[in-house]
Motif scaffolding. Structure first.
Motif, PDB file in Angstrom:
ATOM      1  N   LEU A 153       3.970   2.970 -13.475  1.00 33.39           N
ATOM      2  CA  LEU A 153       3.573   3.780 -14.391  1.00 33.39           C
ATOM      3  C   LEU A 153       4.515   3.980 -15.472  1.00 33.39           C
ATOM      4  CD1 LEU A 153       1.217   6.387 -12.498  1.00 33.39           C
ATOM      5  CD2 LEU A 153       0.522   4.596 -14.448  1.00 33.39           C
ATOM      6  N   THR A 154       5.735   4.110 -15.120  1.00 26.84           N
ATOM      7  CA  THR A 154       6.795   4.366 -16.034  1.00 26.84           C
ATOM      8  C   THR A 154       7.509   2.958 -16.444  1.00 26.84           C
ATOM      9  OG1 THR A 154       8.377   4.610 -14.326  1.00 26.84           O
ATOM     10  CG2 THR A 154       7.491   6.489 -15.282  1.00 26.84           C
ATOM     11  N   GLY A 155       7.185   1.734 -16.191  1.00 26.42           N
ATOM     12  CA  GLY A 155       7.417   0.618 -16.628  1.00 26.42           C
ATOM     13  C   GLY A 155       9.028  -0.098 -15.765  1.00 26.42           C
ATOM     14  N   ALA A 156       9.177   0.976 -14.645  1.00 24.48           N
ATOM     15  CA  ALA A 156      10.191   0.706 -13.965  1.00 24.48           C
ATOM     16  C   ALA A 156      10.132  -0.467 -13.281  1.00 24.48           C
ATOM     17  CB  ALA A 156      10.718   1.777 -13.053  1.00 24.48           C
ATOM     18  N   ILE A 157       8.963  -0.793 -12.786  1.00 19.50           N
ATOM     19  CA  ILE A 157       8.889  -2.145 -12.178  1.00 19.50           C
ATOM     20  C   ILE A 157       7.464  -2.963 -12.583  1.00 19.50           C
ATOM     21  CG2 ILE A 157       9.969  -1.546  -9.970  1.00 19.50           C
ATOM     22  CD1 ILE A 157       7.149  -1.170  -8.658  1.00 19.50           C
ATOM     23  N   SER A 158       7.423  -4.032 -12.338  1.00 17.24           N
ATOM     24  CA  SER A 158       5.991  -4.735 -12.567  1.00 17.24           C
ATOM     25  C   SER A 158       4.958  -4.562 -11.370  1.00 17.24           C
ATOM     26  CB  SER A 158       6.372  -6.249 -12.946  1.00 17.24           C
ATOM     27  OG  SER A 158       5.505  -7.001 -12.154  1.00 17.24           O
ATOM     28  N   PRO A 159       3.762  -4.429 -11.446  1.00 20.51           N
ATOM     29  CA  PRO A 159       3.056  -4.454 -10.271  1.00 20.51           C
ATOM     30  C   PRO A 159       3.537  -5.370  -9.195  1.00 20.51           C
ATOM     31  CG  PRO A 159       1.500  -4.126 -12.004  1.00 20.51           C
ATOM     32  CD  PRO A 159       3.066  -4.458 -12.681  1.00 20.51           C
ATOM     33  N   HIS A 160       3.787  -6.633  -9.703  1.00 20.29           N
ATOM     34  CA  HIS A 160       4.133  -7.644  -8.641  1.00 20.29           C
ATOM     35  C   HIS A 160       5.238  -7.152  -7.748  1.00 20.29           C
ATOM     36  CE1 HIS A 160       1.669 -10.966 -10.360  1.00 20.29           C
ATOM     37  NE2 HIS A 160       1.878 -10.335 -11.455  1.00 20.29           N
ATOM     38  N   GLU A 161       6.095  -6.139  -8.302  1.00 24.34           N
ATOM     39  CA  GLU A 161       7.168  -5.714  -7.541  1.00 24.34           C
ATOM     40  C   GLU A 161       6.967  -4.937  -6.383  1.00 24.34           C
ATOM     41  OE1 GLU A 161      10.888  -5.279  -9.878  1.00 24.34           O
ATOM     42  OE2 GLU A 161       9.652  -5.796 -11.248  1.00 24.34           O
ATOM     43  N   CYS A 162       5.558  -4.256  -6.458  1.00 27.43           N
ATOM     44  CA  CYS A 162       5.152  -3.375  -5.266  1.00 27.43           C
ATOM     45  C   CYS A 162       4.770  -4.390  -4.243  1.00 27.43           C
ATOM     46  CB  CYS A 162       4.156  -2.765  -5.869  1.00 27.43           C
ATOM     47  SG  CYS A 162       3.352  -1.795  -4.232  1.00 27.43           S
ATOM     48  N   PRO A 163       5.658  -3.771  -2.933  1.00 26.77           N
ATOM     49  CA  PRO A 163       5.196  -4.547  -1.624  1.00 26.77           C
ATOM     50  C   PRO A 163       3.950  -4.983  -0.933  1.00 26.77           C
ATOM     51  CG  PRO A 163       6.569  -2.729  -1.248  1.00 26.77           C
ATOM     52  CD  PRO A 163       6.227  -2.936  -2.473  1.00 26.77           C
ATOM     53  N   LEU A 164       2.957  -3.986  -1.649  1.00 30.90           N
ATOM     54  CA  LEU A 164       1.436  -3.915  -1.243  1.00 30.90           C
ATOM     55  C   LEU A 164       0.576  -4.867  -2.171  1.00 30.90           C
ATOM     56  CD1 LEU A 164       1.100  -0.305  -0.402  1.00 30.90           C
ATOM     57  CD2 LEU A 164       1.967  -2.263   1.244  1.00 30.90           C
ATOM     58  N   PHE A 165       1.136  -5.192  -3.315  1.00 29.41           N
ATOM     59  CA  PHE A 165       0.426  -5.962  -4.469  1.00 29.41           C
ATOM     60  C   PHE A 165      -0.162  -7.292  -3.777  1.00 29.41           C
ATOM     61  CE2 PHE A 165      -0.269  -8.540  -8.140  1.00 29.41           C
ATOM     62  CZ  PHE A 165      -0.842  -8.027  -8.740  1.00 29.41           C
ATOM     63  N   GLY A 166      -1.308  -7.223  -3.934  1.00 28.46           N
ATOM     64  CA  GLY A 166      -2.259  -8.406  -3.575  1.00 28.46           C
ATOM     65  C   GLY A 166      -2.185  -8.836  -1.933  1.00 28.46           C
ATOM     66  N   ARG A 167      -1.544  -7.852  -1.496  1.00 28.34           N
ATOM     67  CA  ARG A 167      -1.716  -8.158   0.191  1.00 28.34           C
ATOM     68  C   ARG A 167      -2.624  -6.913   0.623  1.00 28.34           C
ATOM     69  NH1 ARG A 167       3.565  -8.651  -1.719  1.00 28.34           N
ATOM     70  NH2 ARG A 167       4.223 -10.880  -1.444  1.00 28.34           N
ATOM     71  N   ALA A 168      -1.823  -5.756   1.008  1.00 28.85           N
ATOM     72  CA  ALA A 168      -2.635  -4.515   1.520  1.00 28.85           C
ATOM     73  C   ALA A 168      -3.477  -3.972   0.227  1.00 28.85           C
ATOM     74  CB  ALA A 168      -1.633  -3.428   2.272  1.00 28.85           C
ATOM     75  N   CYS A 169      -2.878  -4.217  -0.896  1.00 30.25           N
ATOM     76  CA  CYS A 169      -3.541  -3.614  -1.965  1.00 30.25           C
ATOM     77  C   CYS A 169      -4.163  -4.452  -3.040  1.00 30.25           C
ATOM     78  CB  CYS A 169      -2.307  -2.665  -2.799  1.00 30.25           C
ATOM     79  SG  CYS A 169      -3.231  -1.505  -4.037  1.00 30.25           S
ATOM     80  N   ALA A 170      -5.271  -4.272  -3.234  1.00 33.00           N
ATOM     81  CA  ALA A 170      -6.111  -5.370  -4.017  1.00 33.00           C
ATOM     82  C   ALA A 170      -7.505  -4.363  -4.555  1.00 33.00           C
ATOM     83  CB  ALA A 170      -6.727  -6.560  -3.300  1.00 33.00           C
ATOM     84  N   PRO A 171      -8.078  -4.864  -5.409  1.00 28.80           N
ATOM     85  CA  PRO A 171      -9.273  -4.296  -6.024  1.00 28.80           C
ATOM     86  C   PRO A 171     -10.258  -3.668  -5.033  1.00 28.80           C
ATOM     87  CG  PRO A 171      -8.896  -5.680  -7.563  1.00 28.80           C
ATOM     88  CD  PRO A 171      -7.803  -6.004  -6.538  1.00 28.80           C
ATOM     89  N   GLN A 172     -10.399  -4.387  -3.911  1.00 26.94           N
ATOM     90  CA  GLN A 172     -11.297  -3.970  -2.966  1.00 26.94           C
ATOM     91  C   GLN A 172     -10.774  -3.089  -1.648  1.00 26.94           C
ATOM     92  OE1 GLN A 172     -14.659  -4.352  -3.086  1.00 26.94           O
ATOM     93  NE2 GLN A 172     -14.146  -5.603  -4.923  1.00 26.94           N
ATOM     94  N   THR A 173      -9.371  -2.891  -1.767  1.00 23.78           N
ATOM     95  CA  THR A 173      -8.724  -2.250  -0.716  1.00 23.78           C
ATOM     96  C   THR A 173      -7.616  -1.564  -1.501  1.00 23.78           C
ATOM     97  OG1 THR A 173      -7.375  -4.128  -0.368  1.00 23.78           O
ATOM     98  CG2 THR A 173      -9.146  -3.574   1.135  1.00 23.78           C
ATOM     99  N   PRO A 174      -7.840  -0.793  -2.590  1.00 24.59           N
ATOM    100  CA  PRO A 174      -6.915  -0.071  -3.248  1.00 24.59           C
ATOM    101  C   PRO A 174      -6.179   0.835  -2.621  1.00 24.59           C
ATOM    102  CG  PRO A 174      -8.763   0.949  -3.972  1.00 24.59           C
ATOM    103  CD  PRO A 174      -9.190  -0.303  -3.051  1.00 24.59           C
ATOM    104  N   GLN A 175      -4.781   0.954  -2.755  1.00 22.12           N
ATOM    105  CA  GLN A 175      -3.949   1.910  -2.042  1.00 22.12           C
ATOM    106  C   GLN A 175      -3.358   2.872  -2.920  1.00 22.12           C
ATOM    107  OE1 GLN A 175      -3.868   1.961   1.353  1.00 22.12           O
ATOM    108  NE2 GLN A 175      -5.207  -0.070   1.555  1.00 22.12           N
TER     109      GLN A 175
END
Ligand code: SF4
Length: 344
Positions: free
Chosen positions: A302-324
């Protein structure tokens, strides 16, 4: 327009980071593929402009607990129902017997309250300067109709203090796409002090791809200059909608507000004035922000410190059907938009 596109595509100057501070801009940029048609030296980053995403977990927890209270029902927009608090979402609460109603407009709560006078309806009042006038209208109607069984749980926020916070704590931003919808209410002058303070240009932009490209062009050309350009003059004026501002001031006053991942930022929110405190559902105590998932990095996204891709859960545990986290729930959330549009 061709000249603008060519300029942005061939830009080879100092690398720039431009932040859009509006969830609708995040969605428009992602849908239109703008990042792929401009120079890699112009990096577009998303800011704290999605109202659902910046809401703290204790706010969700409070809604969940209210929904389970006898004689009480929580009323909310759909997006918020899927956001987890520290343990549950409103959808989880509903599955456990909690009273939760989804509406499309805050004004819908008037009908609910009139039809069931024995029940207290708590509206989840999230939003920025854009939605605050609707909550003021709702209160005005409730007072006029003598409906005393309506409450607001407010998480209403204002843009300039959080932009100030991002500049002071995060830094490294060379230009802002100022929020178009918010500017309709506040006016473009609101951003002048911030532009001057940080010598950063602001462009008030519309939401069509051409409008966004023109605004990006202006920001690149104005780099290092503390100026505000209103490039959305068909609906945004320098002073904004003064009538709406007065309406909001009648019912609300400034206060500190808690932002996901940022803590409490002074004067970054609005709360009910003391004379309307009987309509409040306990908004003041809600500052805790423990994540549902400890690895979720919504605060940094939210503060632009990282891009969503840099979150370790992005596209793995966290996706639109399983939002974390909230940023993957809302359709205006950065993580959601990066995921569904395969944005880099
Ligand atoms: Fe949070 Fe999911 Fe975004 Fe990671 S990808 S920051 S877990 S919402």
């Amino acid at each position: 327009m061709l000249k603008v596109q060519e300029f942005l595509k061939q830009y080879d100057g100092e690398p720039m980071r431009i932040m859009e501070v509006c969830g609708t801009h995040t969605a428009a940029i992602s849908h239109s593929g703008i990042p792929s048609v401009i120079s890699p030296k112009i990096r577009l980053i998303s800011g704290p402009g999605c109202p659902v995403c910046v809401t703290v977990t204790s706010y969700i927890d409070r809604l969940v607990s209210l929904s389970m209270e006898p004689g009480c029902a929580v009323v909310s927009f759909g997006d918020l129902l899927r956001v987890k608090g520290s343990a549950r979402s409103l959808n989880d609460a509903r599955a456990l017997g909690g009273q939760v109603r989804m509406v499309y407009s805050p004004m819908d709560v008037l009908k609910l309250a009139a039809a069931e006078p024995e029940k207290t309806f708590v509206f989840a009042a999230v939003g920025f300067e854009t939605t605050a006038p609707v909550y003021a209208l709702l209160l005005g109607e409730a007072v006029r109709a003598g409906l005393e069984n309506i409450r607001l749980l407010t998480s209403l926020k204002t843009m300039p203090p959080v932009i100030d916070w991002v500049c002071a704590h995060q830094g490294g931003i060379d230009g802002f796409l100022a929020p178009g919808h918010v500017s309709v209410i506040t006016g473009s002058d609101l951003f002048e002090p911030l532009a001057r303070k940080y010598s950063i240009p602001f462009a008030v932009s519309g939401f069509e791809p051409e409008q966004i490209l023109i605004s990006l062009y202006a920001l690149v050309r104005l780099r290092g200059r503390g100026v505000v350009k209103n490039l959305y003059p068909s609906v945004v004026t320098a002073r904004g909608n003064v009538q709406a501002q007065r309406l909001v001031s009648r019912y609300f006053e400034p206060c500190g507000a808690a932002w996901r991942g940022m803590g409490v930022i002074p004067n970054s929110g609005i709360r009910l004035r003391p004379e309307f405190a009987r309509f409040d559902a306990g908004s003041a105590e809600l500052t805790q922000d423990r994540g549902f998932h400890s690895a979720c990095r919504c605060g940094q996204v939210l503060t632009g410190a990282i891009s969503p891709h840099e979150c370790p859960l992005f596209g793995r545990a966290c996706a639109p059907q399983t939002p974390q986290g909230a940023c993957m729930v809302s359709t205006e959330g950065s993580c959601y938009q990066y995921y569904v549009n395969r944005r880099d």
